[in-house]
Write an enzyme that holds these catalytic residues in place. Structure first.
Site, PDB file in Angstrom:
ATOM      1  N   ASP A 225      38.399  38.355  20.403  1.00 66.56           N
ATOM      2  CA  ASP A 225      37.966  37.709  19.155  1.00 66.56           C
ATOM      3  C   ASP A 225      38.977  37.986  18.036  1.00 66.56           C
ATOM      4  O   ASP A 225      39.362  37.090  17.277  1.00 66.56           O
ATOM      5  CB  ASP A 225      36.545  38.135  18.751  1.00 66.56           C
ATOM      6  N   ASP A 249      43.268  30.995  28.813  1.00 68.03           N
ATOM      7  CA  ASP A 249      43.001  29.558  28.703  1.00 68.03           C
ATOM      8  C   ASP A 249      42.666  29.198  27.260  1.00 68.03           C
ATOM      9  O   ASP A 249      43.244  28.283  26.665  1.00 68.03           O
ATOM     10  CB  ASP A 249      41.832  29.187  29.627  1.00 68.03           C
ATOM     11  N   ASP A 253      45.238  27.234  24.190  1.00 71.96           N
ATOM     12  CA  ASP A 253      44.909  25.994  23.465  1.00 71.96           C
ATOM     13  C   ASP A 253      45.002  26.228  21.961  1.00 71.96           C
ATOM     14  O   ASP A 253      45.529  25.405  21.210  1.00 71.96           O
ATOM     15  CB  ASP A 253      43.483  25.512  23.794  1.00 71.96           C
TER      16      ASP A 253
HETATM   17  C1  IPM Z   1      44.256  24.519  31.737  1.00 74.31           C
HETATM   18  C2  IPM Z   1      43.027  23.664  31.867  1.00 74.31           C
HETATM   19  C3  IPM Z   1      42.337  23.979  33.187  1.00 74.31           C
HETATM   20  C4  IPM Z   1      41.943  25.427  33.161  1.00 74.31           C
HETATM   21  C5  IPM Z   1      41.137  23.078  33.497  1.00 74.31           C
HETATM   22  C6  IPM Z   1      41.510  21.618  33.506  1.00 74.31           C
HETATM   23  C7  IPM Z   1      40.466  23.458  34.781  1.00 74.31           C
HETATM   24  O1  IPM Z   1      42.199  23.837  30.781  1.00 74.31           O
HETATM   25  O2  IPM Z   1      45.132  24.452  32.620  1.00 74.31           O
HETATM   26  O3  IPM Z   1      44.353  25.242  30.761  1.00 74.31           O
HETATM   27  O4  IPM Z   1      40.910  25.782  32.584  1.00 74.31           O
HETATM   28  O5  IPM Z   1      42.675  26.238  33.728  1.00 74.31           O
HETATM   29 MG    MG Z   2      42.989  25.005  29.227  1.00 76.87          MG
END
Ligand code: IPM
Ligand code: MG
Length: 360
Positions: A225, A249, A253
């Site tokens: 967090d 993950d 992002d």
């Molecule tokens: C990523 C994507 C994948 C993940 C999904 C599409 C399964 O979000 O490559 O980051 O969570 O690994």
């Molecule tokens: Mg992802």
């Protein structure tokens, strides 16, 4: 002349459009450096479900394992959303990562100075950031058992997933993160939730242990967090971030938005016999087929494939320089468009980078 076998999985959504541009650039590299790239198309994801009723047919695994690298687009889309979990396109992606033993997912987060204005963040916060997210890719809650939705005696249901890591899984990813840090700015930040999760305490202990072998590398631990907050508060504090599957993950992002667009971030999944190279964004079904997708993350993934998959460092650097040149010349896909720049479609962006390969 060197010859390389490349398996290509275009996948779904914008995958085919952007992979095409990546290959355009790779072909230009082959020409310039006198290599031969021999491509074999394989089906993974929704397209494989449509054709073979299986998101990862054995034939695709065999072909990938017989190649030097897998160049991967993206999978998934609303068409397959209601299938059971193990039959979804995403299951194919997880299974190929596992089949290849690609336990380490490298996600470089770099801000192109040309794109500082495309980010929603203040220029002084993001200028010059250069982060490598090292995400564990074949373990953790993505694969842990038990998993599933179970019926309870009282008539309710219970959904279960298990976050699990064993010593060797943690050790190898943490070691790789330190090895990478040595060649960069010599700082590792390990992300966990050790104040709550037992699995994270083990993770943290192993980081402590591994760090002893790298006295020249500075390191720290952050709860996930706090890491999420620090990434937007002061991203320049980071060099290498190492995290388990789901934390990596989510944070990657988040980190992508520092660069202006998720359409800019490539990745390399390595550690096994054959590496796979894919953008971190998804299949973006909402914009598929419109020619507006940004192919740069896919083209950057081609550069990562040259570097980490085929050991062609100069070729990889050439692709990166070509991308920089095109951005410098003012060309932008809609997602990174800003005032006074020239808007181009997916294909034009690919053409421009391919052309620039011979000009840098
Ligand atoms: C990523 C994507 C994948 C993940 C999904 C599409 C399964 O979000 O490559 O980051 O969570 O690994
Ligand atoms: Mg992802």
């Amino acid at each position: 002349m060197a010859e390389f076998k490349i398996a290509v999985a275009e996948g779904d959504g914008i995958g085919p459009e952007i992979v095409k541009e990546g290959i355009k650039v790779l072909d230009e590299i082959a020409d310039r450096f006198n290599h031969k790239f021999d491509y074999t198309n394989v089906y993974i994801g929704g397209c494989a479900i449509d054709k073979f009723k299986d998101p990862l047919p054995q034939d695709s695994i065999d072909k990938v394992l017989a190649s030097d690298a897998l160049f991967f687009g993206s999978v998934g889309g609303p068409k397959w959303e209601n299938l059971p979990h193990e039959k979804k396109p995403e299951a194919g992606l997880l299974r190929i990562r596992k089949a290849l033993g690609a336990f380490a997912n490298l996600r470089p987060v770099k801000v192109f100075s040309e794109l500082i204005d495309s980010s929603t963040m203040k220029p002084e916060v993001i200028s010059g950031i250069d982060i490598m997210v090292v995400r564990e890719l074949t373990g953790g809650i993505y694969f842990g058992k038990p998993r599933g939705v179970f019926n309870l005696p009282n008539g309710e249901k219970k959904g279960v997933n298990t976050m699990e890591y064993s010593t060797h899984e943690i050790k190898r990813i943490v070691k790789l993160a330190f090895d990478i840090a040595i060649k960069r700015n010599k700082k590792v930040t390990s992300v966990d939730k050790a104040n709550i999760l037992d699995v994270s305490q083990l993770w943290r202990d192993i980081v402590e242990d591994t760090a002893k072998d790298y006295p020249e590398v500075e390191y720290n631990h952050l709860y996930v967090d706090n890491a999420a907050m620090q990434l937007v508060r002061n991203p320049k504090q980071f060099d290498v971030i190492v995290a388990g599957n789901i934390f990596g993950d989510i944070l990657s992002d988040e980190a992508s938005m520092l660069t202006g667009s998720i359409g800019m971030l490539p990745s390399a999944s390595i550690g096994g016999k054959v590496g796979m190279f894919e953008p971190i964004h998804g299949s973006a079904p909402d914009i598929a087929g419109q020619g507006i997708a940004n192919p740069l993350a896919q083209i950057e993934s081609a550069a990562m494939m040259l570097k980490y998959g085929l050991n062609l460092n100069e070729e990889a650097a050439t692709v990166e320089k070509a991308i920089e040149k095109v951005l410098k010349d003012g060309y932008r896909t809609p997602d990174i468009m800003s005032k006074g720049k020239k808007q181009v479609c997916t294909r034009e962006m690919g053409d421009l980078v391919a052309k620039a390969v011979n000009e840098v």
